[in-house]
Design a protein around this motif. Structure first.
Motif, short mmCIF file in Angstrom:
data_model
loop_
_atom_site.label_atom_id
_atom_site.label_comp_id
_atom_site.label_asym_id
_atom_site.label_seq_id
_atom_site.Cartn_x
_atom_site.Cartn_y
_atom_site.Cartn_z
N GLN A 124 34.09 119.57 37.55
CA GLN A 124 33.66 120.10 38.83
C GLN A 124 33.93 119.15 39.99
O GLN A 124 34.45 119.56 41.05
CB GLN A 124 32.17 120.43 38.77
CG GLN A 124 31.63 121.13 40.00
CD GLN A 124 30.13 121.31 39.90
OE1 GLN A 124 29.38 120.54 40.49
NE2 GLN A 124 29.69 122.31 39.16
N CYS B 40 36.28 128.90 41.08
CA CYS B 40 34.90 128.48 41.31
C CYS B 40 33.93 129.26 40.43
O CYS B 40 32.97 128.70 39.87
CB CYS B 40 34.53 128.66 42.78
SG CYS B 40 35.22 127.39 43.87
N LEU C 278 30.26 128.15 40.02
CA LEU C 278 29.99 127.82 41.42
C LEU C 278 30.03 129.11 42.23
O LEU C 278 30.85 129.98 41.98
CB LEU C 278 31.02 126.83 41.96
CG LEU C 278 31.04 125.44 41.32
CD1 LEU C 278 32.18 124.62 41.88
CD2 LEU C 278 29.70 124.74 41.54
N SER D 140 30.66 127.88 47.67
CA SER D 140 31.41 126.69 47.30
C SER D 140 32.91 126.91 47.52
O SER D 140 33.61 126.02 48.04
CB SER D 140 31.15 126.33 45.84
OG SER D 140 29.78 126.06 45.62
N ALA E 133 27.48 121.93 45.97
CA ALA E 133 27.89 122.48 44.67
C ALA E 133 27.07 121.88 43.53
O ALA E 133 26.70 122.58 42.57
CB ALA E 133 29.38 122.22 44.46
N HIS F 299 24.82 124.02 40.99
CA HIS F 299 25.10 123.95 39.56
C HIS F 299 23.85 123.58 38.78
O HIS F 299 23.62 124.10 37.67
CB HIS F 299 26.20 122.92 39.30
CG HIS F 299 26.77 122.99 37.91
ND1 HIS F 299 27.64 123.96 37.51
CD2 HIS F 299 26.56 122.20 36.82
CE1 HIS F 299 27.97 123.77 36.25
NE2 HIS F 299 27.33 122.70 35.80
#
Length: 458
Positions: A111, A146, A151, A155, A215, A219
């Motif tokens: 990520q 994403c 995400l 994002s 993000a 997450h």
């Protein structure tokens, strides 16, 4: 009822009408001028004098001034069309889409690296080449990647739009903003590049950290997301259907890198101006067509299509130049500069420079086109810099910070609204996400303005 801003061209017509009325109401005046050390014509502080016998422009000036303005801006207009043509040929190869897709799919399980690469690539492409609308076909790809990383759509929007905004705000060789602004200000195109490269690095780190921090929070706790996960609609490509990378597309990407090296070398060491830069982009278009093995007819059609996409921008340049031309013909341009310099000259140059930045940020809300804003404001802001004790290079910095950093939040930016529409992010949610970043970037810009004044950036 939704407030809808008129198109930029219509706004320019409105400003032209206001400029004409201003010539009837504002006293005519002029400053004495002298040639500065950079070769530009600078106004001499303290020499303003009124002109009692100024001409009164008739209403039909609004029609007659446009052809004259287009003729005076022909060098810039042809430059814009040629750059657009070169991008048209480049767009035909889909090399950028293939390169970004392949690189980002490799980071799809990591990520942090995924966000780092994404923000970096959009920042660099915008800062060096002035890309923006070229990203639109890639939005679905980015959003799908994403989603695979769990995400949200915010994002995806942040990676692209923050990269775009940082790249435009911290432009290095962007042909549609900083190069044009410097040309209008009488500065060598690309001058101050080393300083701008340092600004770009720090601005990128601020933008990346903002997107990455958001993000990471989402997450860890999806309930903190400001937008839902992106879902592909009928007809939108999945990550497995991305544009494939081929040897020909690799060759095109290598050409882009060589073009960037040539561009930076030209402005740094050979002091290129618009004709040389235009020739570079023509050469790039020919080389791309040869490497990708485009038929001559196909390459010409792609070039014409790319140039035609810039027609609106080229016309905007002419109409924006008309505003200044009306003020010049009515001999009130220096009066406007004299009026603006009054409050700013009461402060130290460092504070005046920050004031110029804030003025450009406010103007960007109305004129979202960076090219149009350059032509509408730099003829006033460049000589204003002479009066308040800062260099014209500082005035260009104020323009690019205001036009770029504010662009990622202003509702009059059509590119922003298109991207949010594709990703499905509500504008109000986007404002919640991005306003702290805009504040940080503007504070950073103000600090850079103070440093630029301190070192006498040329």
């Amino acid at each position: 009822m939704k407030l809808k801003m008129p198109p930029n061209l219509l706004l320019m017509l409105g400003f032209m009408a206001l400029a004409l009325v201003a010539t009837w109401l504002i006293p005519a005046g002029t400053y004495q001028t002298a040639t500065s050390g950079t070769g530009s014509v600078a106004i001499v502080p303290g020499t303003y004098a009124t002109l009692p016998d100024a001409p009164r422009l008739p209403p039909w000036t609004l029609a007659t001034v446009v052809p004259r303005a287009l003729a005076q801006a022909q060098g810039v207009i042809f430059f814009i069309l040629l750059v657009g043509g070169a991008f048209g040929v480049l767009r035909r190869t889909q090399a950028i889409e293939a390169g970004i897709s392949r690189a980002m799919t490799r980071f799809r399980d990591r990520q942090g690296l995924f966000i780092l690469f994404g923000v970096a690539v959009f920042t660099l492409l915008s800062s060096f080449f002035g890309m923006a609308s070229e990203y639109i076909p890639f939005v679905g790809v980015l959003a799908a990647l994403c989603a695979a990383l769990r995400l949200d759509a915010m994002s995806a929007s942040g990676i692209l739009l923050v990269g775009y905004g940082v790249g435009y705000g911290a432009s290095t060789t962007n042909p549609f903003s900083v190069i044009l602004a410097q040309e209008i200000a009488g500065l060598p195109p690309g001058s101050g590049l080393a300083f701008r490269l340092g600004v770009l690095l720090f601005a990128f780190l601020i933008g990346f950290h903002h997107v990455w921090s958001y993000a990471r929070r989402v997450h860890a706790d999806p309930r903190r997301a400001l937008a839902p996960l992106w879902e592909a609609k009928d007809g939108e490509a999945a990550p497995e259907a991305f544009v494939p990378m081929t040897r020909a597309r690799v060759g095109v990407l290598v050409l882009m890198v060589l073009a960037l090296v040539g561009l930076m070398s030209g402005v740094l060491f050979a002091h290129w101006s618009l004709p040389q830069l235009s020739a570079l982009f023509i050469g790039v278009a020919i080389a791309v067509a040869v490497v990708y093995r485009l038929r001559a007819t196909e390459a010409c059609q792609a070039f014409i299509a790319g140039a035609s996409r810039m027609t609106g921008t080229a016309l905007l340049v002419g109409f924006a130049r008309s505003i200044t031309l009306i003020l010049e013909d009515g001999q009130v341009l220096h009066t406007v500069i004299h009026f603006l310099s009054g409050p700013l000259s009461q402060w130290p140059p460092h504070v005046s420079a920050v004031g110029m930045l804030l003025i450009q940020g406010l103007i960007d809300v109305v004129i979202s086109s960076g090219t149009g804003q350059a032509f509408a404001t730099m003829p006033i802001m460049a000589p204003l810099a002479d009066l308040v004790g800062v260099t014209r290079q500082v005035a260009v910095l104020a323009y690019q910070f205001g036009a770029g950093f504010i662009d990622i939040i202003t509702p009059t930016n059509p590119f922003l609204l298109v991207i949010l529409g594709i990703t499905g992010v509500a504008y109000t949610s986007w404002v919640r996400f991005v306003w702290p970043l805009v504040l940080k970037l503007m504070i950073f810009g103000a600090v850079v303005m103070v440093i630029a004044v301190e070192v006498g950036l040329q």
